[in-house]
Scaffold this motif. Structure first.
Motif, PDB file in Angstrom:
ATOM      1  N   PRO A   1       0.830  -1.208   0.000  1.00  0.00           N
ATOM      2  CA  PRO A   1       0.000   0.000   0.000  1.00  0.00           C
ATOM      3  C   PRO A   1       0.864   1.257   0.000  1.00  0.00           C
ATOM      4  O   PRO A   1       1.919   1.303   0.642  1.00  0.00           O
ATOM      5  CB  PRO A   1      -0.800  -0.130   1.303  1.00  0.00           C
ATOM      6  N   GLY A   2       0.425   2.256  -0.711  1.00  0.00           N
ATOM      7  CA  GLY A   2       1.174   3.513  -0.804  1.00  0.00           C
ATOM      8  C   GLY A   2       2.156   3.557  -1.949  1.00  0.00           C
ATOM      9  O   GLY A   2       2.716   4.618  -2.252  1.00  0.00           O
TER      10      GLY A   2
ATOM     11  N   LEU B   1       1.169   6.092  -4.830  1.00  0.00           N
ATOM     12  CA  LEU B   1       1.276   7.496  -4.415  1.00  0.00           C
ATOM     13  C   LEU B   1       2.737   7.907  -4.296  1.00  0.00           C
ATOM     14  O   LEU B   1       3.118   9.005  -4.725  1.00  0.00           O
ATOM     15  CB  LEU B   1       0.552   7.706  -3.087  1.00  0.00           C
TER      16      LEU B   1
ATOM     17  N   ARG C   1     -13.892   7.850  -3.889  1.00  0.00           N
ATOM     18  CA  ARG C   1     -13.408   7.395  -2.583  1.00  0.00           C
ATOM     19  C   ARG C   1     -14.481   6.573  -1.881  1.00  0.00           C
ATOM     20  O   ARG C   1     -15.660   6.678  -2.178  1.00  0.00           O
ATOM     21  CB  ARG C   1     -13.063   8.592  -1.697  1.00  0.00           C
TER      22      ARG C   1
ATOM     23  N   ASP D   1      -9.088   3.378  -3.652  1.00  0.00           N
ATOM     24  CA  ASP D   1      -8.961   4.703  -3.031  1.00  0.00           C
ATOM     25  C   ASP D   1      -7.601   5.321  -3.353  1.00  0.00           C
ATOM     26  O   ASP D   1      -7.511   6.517  -3.647  1.00  0.00           O
ATOM     27  CB  ASP D   1      -9.124   4.592  -1.511  1.00  0.00           C
ATOM     28  N   GLU D   2      -6.547   4.510  -3.301  1.00  0.00           N
ATOM     29  CA  GLU D   2      -5.218   5.026  -3.608  1.00  0.00           C
ATOM     30  C   GLU D   2      -5.118   5.457  -5.071  1.00  0.00           C
ATOM     31  O   GLU D   2      -4.522   6.500  -5.385  1.00  0.00           O
ATOM     32  CB  GLU D   2      -4.146   3.977  -3.295  1.00  0.00           C
ATOM     33  N   GLN D   3      -5.717   4.686  -5.954  1.00  0.00           N
ATOM     34  CA  GLN D   3      -5.697   5.053  -7.368  1.00  0.00           C
ATOM     35  C   GLN D   3      -6.453   6.363  -7.607  1.00  0.00           C
ATOM     36  O   GLN D   3      -6.049   7.182  -8.449  1.00  0.00           O
ATOM     37  CB  GLN D   3      -6.303   3.936  -8.215  1.00  0.00           C
TER      38      GLN D   3
ATOM     39  N   GLU E   1      -6.629   8.784  -5.428  1.00  0.00           N
ATOM     40  CA  GLU E   1      -5.735   9.830  -4.912  1.00  0.00           C
ATOM     41  C   GLU E   1      -4.630  10.154  -5.917  1.00  0.00           C
ATOM     42  O   GLU E   1      -4.233  11.321  -6.057  1.00  0.00           O
ATOM     43  CB  GLU E   1      -5.118   9.382  -3.587  1.00  0.00           C
TER      44      GLU E   1
END
Length: 314
Positions: A100-101, A104, A132, A140-142, A144
């Motif tokens: 995760p992350g 970003l 979101r 959600d990360e995509q 962002e």
């Protein structure tokens, strides 16, 4: 934008897995013809201690004229920034290999490096529609990532929306189609649709999008091998195989209950997401490939090819 020659585009492709290799096979010959370089960034272990499959891919990349660099994408943003600075285009085919992350962190490093053009890892669903709070942390990360790209103007970006890999429909663990057990599950409703594309088509179409004139910039580009409902999928499978499959509908309420009972189950998350419909499909007739006359592999063609391969192996 930088002062680099607009014709020359030294490209860095992140990852050489299933999608990365498909992109590199399509892209490298085209860039070589333009006297531009293509470099693949892979994990240090792929270079230093390659598996048999890795060694095969490395040999193929050498044949294609692709330079290979071993580098850990879990590195901090400053190290990523320094690695990216030398390239005109970064094309991200890594997925979430570093956890995760990952996306970003890579995106922030690309922007900090001042890379002129970026194709992020967005080879999936329409995250603008999903938004979101979908219950999918990856989604959600995509979402962002898109917000980061849209709030700056130093780097051009191109998002290629492809839907899921066609093969994923037939992944037994996903439980939509199990060819061996002869079962088909509809997600949400039999009318719910999904867009799918093969990695080979994604590689070829991404190359065409990257090289398109006039230049495509700051745009979401939709491609599709096929857009099909789960009901249509069942009919295709039974027609191609000539067999009757056991069919069952898994409603959104059932799939949400399954996810609540097993929140850590990645496949339960995907089944619940792809039962939603919205954001998971788009009209094939309006896609980049359809508008420009590029033929793609639909579900029926994919299935027939897969069954022929199984027959040869039997």
């Amino acid at each position: 934008m930088t002062q680099r020659d607009s014709v020359r585009q030294d490209v860095l492709v992140l990852g050489a897995g299933q999608l990365g290799m498909a992109v590199l096979r399509a892209l490298a010959p085209r860039m070589r013809a333009r006297q531009a370089s293509v470099t693949a960034l892979v994990s240090p272990g792929t270079v230093g201690n390659p598996s048999r499959q890795d060694a095969k891919h490395l040999a193929e990349l050498r044949e294609l004229g692709v330079a290979v660099i071993g580098f850990d994408l879990a590195s901090d943003e400053e190290a990523l920034k320094k690695r990216f600075e030398a390239y005109d285009t970064v094309l991200n085919c890594t997925g979430f290999v570093a956890g995760p992350g990952t996306q970003l962190r890579i995106t922030r490093a690309v922007l900090a490096a001042g890379v002129p053009r970026y194709f992020p890892w967005q080879f999936g669903v329409d995250y603008d529609v999903v938004g979101r709070g979908s219950g999918q942390p990856v989604f959600d990360e995509q979402y962002e990532v898109r917000q980061w790209l849209r709030t700056q103007n130093g780097t051009e970006w191109v998002i290629v929306s492809t839907g899921m890999f066609t093969s994923f429909l037939f992944e037994p663990a996903f439980e939509v189609v199990d060819l061996e057990r002869r079962t088909i599950h509809g997600l949400g409703s039999w009318d719910t649709k999904v867009t799918v594309t093969t990695p080979e088509d994604i590689g070829r179409l991404t190359t065409e999008i990257l090289l398109a004139e006039p230049r495509i910039a700051n745009e979401v580009v939709y491609v599709a091998g096929d857009t099909i409902s789960y009901g249509q999928l069942a009919k295709v499978i039974e027609r191609v195989t000539g067999e009757t499959f056991e069919k069952a509908l898994w409603t959104l309420d059932k799939l949400r209950a399954d996810l609540a009972a097993a929140p850590g189950d990645a496949m339960a998350r995907y089944r619940a997401a792809f039962a939603l419909g919205d954001g998971m499909w788009w009209d094939k007739a309006a896609t980049f490939n359809a508008r420009n006359g590029y033929q793609t592999i639909d579900v029926e063609q994919y299935l027939r090819s897969r069954l022929r391969k199984l027959d040869r192996l039997a």
